[in-house]
Write an enzyme that holds these catalytic residues in place. Structure first.
Site, short mmCIF file in Angstrom:
data_model
loop_
_atom_site.label_atom_id
_atom_site.label_comp_id
_atom_site.label_asym_id
_atom_site.label_seq_id
_atom_site.Cartn_x
_atom_site.Cartn_y
_atom_site.Cartn_z
N THR A 92 0.83 -1.22 0.00
CA THR A 92 0.00 0.00 0.00
C THR A 92 0.85 1.26 0.00
O THR A 92 0.53 2.24 -0.68
CB THR A 92 -0.91 0.01 1.25
N THR B 276 1.35 -4.60 4.14
CA THR B 276 1.12 -4.99 5.54
C THR B 276 0.48 -6.38 5.66
O THR B 276 0.61 -7.02 6.69
CB THR B 276 0.21 -3.98 6.26
N ASP B 277 -0.20 -6.83 4.60
CA ASP B 277 -1.01 -8.04 4.76
C ASP B 277 -0.19 -9.27 5.15
O ASP B 277 -0.62 -10.09 5.96
CB ASP B 277 -1.81 -8.33 3.48
N SER C 156 1.40 -7.45 -1.15
CA SER C 156 2.05 -8.53 -0.38
C SER C 156 1.22 -9.80 -0.36
O SER C 156 1.70 -10.85 0.06
CB SER C 156 2.41 -8.07 1.03
N1 ASP Z 1 -2.87 -5.33 0.31
C1 ASP Z 1 -1.78 -4.49 0.76
C2 ASP Z 1 -0.52 -5.31 0.79
O1 ASP Z 1 -0.33 -6.09 1.66
C3 ASP Z 1 -2.09 -3.94 2.12
C4 ASP Z 1 -1.05 -3.02 2.70
O2 ASP Z 1 0.07 -2.91 2.26
O3 ASP Z 1 -1.39 -2.34 3.71
O4 ASP Z 1 0.30 -5.16 -0.07
#
Ligand code: ASP
Length: 329
Positions: free
Chosen positions: A13, A86-87, A55
């Site tokens: 993200t 973050t995932d 991710s």
């Molecule tokens: N879907 C995103 C990822 O994990 C979520 C994030 O980065 O907060 O790449």
């Protein structure tokens, strides 16, 4: 003298832009750095565009790629910052804790819940905090820096899907806080004279989360396609009556089985109830105790290629790495 930091971008993200198909990573490492001018006053940074992925698409081969990027550049830099979605960041941080052990130099994963181009975003503060930690003499090894908190790489779990406070440190305190650019560190991670790098993982590991009604056939199916299985059972741990025989038999057939709990805090203790005691008394069935599921899964991937016997696998599993396990009783 200014520290030299390698900034390794992998997507997420933090680097995402709005597209007609939803948010997608598109901003380069240089673009991220330009959004936080204070970083260039703090240290000298080189950028490595390793991946540009959500991710959700990151897996064991990418963990090996991140570890290789750190290994190949280890001598040239004082620290490493990896931007990441973050995932699955908690999985990557745990995997890197096994692939890069005992590093004196900090290896920091960070990301954000809102893209760096948004008016309201956690991207800039998370990036700046990460570089502050990467420059700190007292920071060692793999960790996540997020929302003003520093969490050991083996202890993080994503506990909020939307708010900035995305990560918690599970069954172990977070090691430092950052407030307005000031680092307050409570725990100093250990390190070795030289880091130990691993170049191999076995991705044939599965995870089964029990629900009322789970049965032995589901477990047998997963283990027909995997060499090891983590079972997230209920409470302090146990299995429904109909699953015990299959677990003992599959362990005897050479599969590695780790019992853990789906309850996030306080860990497992299989010996407490009749539904768990026979499992705790079987030396071929392992228990995660206070480890996170992310750490248990990635530790199995790391130890499978290294352990010739189940006894050796158990020894490696219970040997603490980056404070992933505190106690086995
Ligand atoms: N879907 C995103 C990822 O994990 C979520 C994030 O980065 O907060 O790449």
């Amino acid at each position: 003298m200014k520290k030299r930091i390698l900034f390794i971008a992998t997507g997420g993200t933090i680097a995402s832009e709005v597209t007609s198909l939803g948010l997608k990573p598109g901003i380069s490492a240089g673009g991220l750095l330009r959004a936080v001018p204070a970083i260039s006053g703090l240290c000298d940074v080189d950028c490595l565009e390793l991946y540009s992925l959500d991710s959700t698409d990151i897996g064991p081969e990418h963990w090996l790629g991140m570890a290789a990027a750190v290994r190949e550049n280890y001598a040239s830099y004082d620290g490493f910052v990896i931007s990441h979605g973050t995932d699955t960041m908690a999985y990557s941080a745990a995997a890197l804790s096994y692939l890069v052990q005992g590093s004196r130099k900090p290896v920091i994963l960070t990301g954000a819940q809102k893209p760096i181009g948004f008016d309201t975003t956690d991207s800039r503060v998370n990036l700046l905090d990460s570089f502050i930690c990467a420059c700190a003499e007292s920071m060692h090894g793999v960790m996540i820096v997020f929302n003003g908190r520093v969490i050991l790489g083996t202890r993080a779990e994503k506990t909020h899907s939307k708010s900035f406070d995305a990560f918690s440190s599970i069954n172990y305190p977070h090691i430092a806080d950052l407030r307005d650019g000031r680092l307050m560190q409570y725990i100093t991670p250990e390190f070795l004279a030289e880091p130990v790098f691993s170049r191999e993982l076995n991705p044939r590991v599965s995870l089964m989360k029990l629900i009322p009604g789970s049965d032995a056939a589901q477990l047998e199916f997963l283990l027909s396609r995997s060499d090891a299985l983590v079972i997230e059972s209920f409470g302090v741990g146990g299995l429904p009556r109909g699953m015990h025989a299959a677990v003992h038999a599959l362990a005897r057939a050479g599969k590695l089985i780790v019992m853990t709990t789906q309850v996030q805090n306080e860990g497992s203790d299989l010996a407490v109830y009749g539904t768990g005691r026979p499992l705790s008394e079987d030396p071929l069935i392992l228990e995660a105790y206070d480890m996170t599921t992310e750490a248990a899964v990635t530790k199995l991937m790391w130890l499978l290629p290294r352990a010739a016997t189940q006894e050796e696998a158990a020894r490696l599993f219970y040997t603490p790495v980056n404070r992933d396990i505190l106690g086995t009783a």
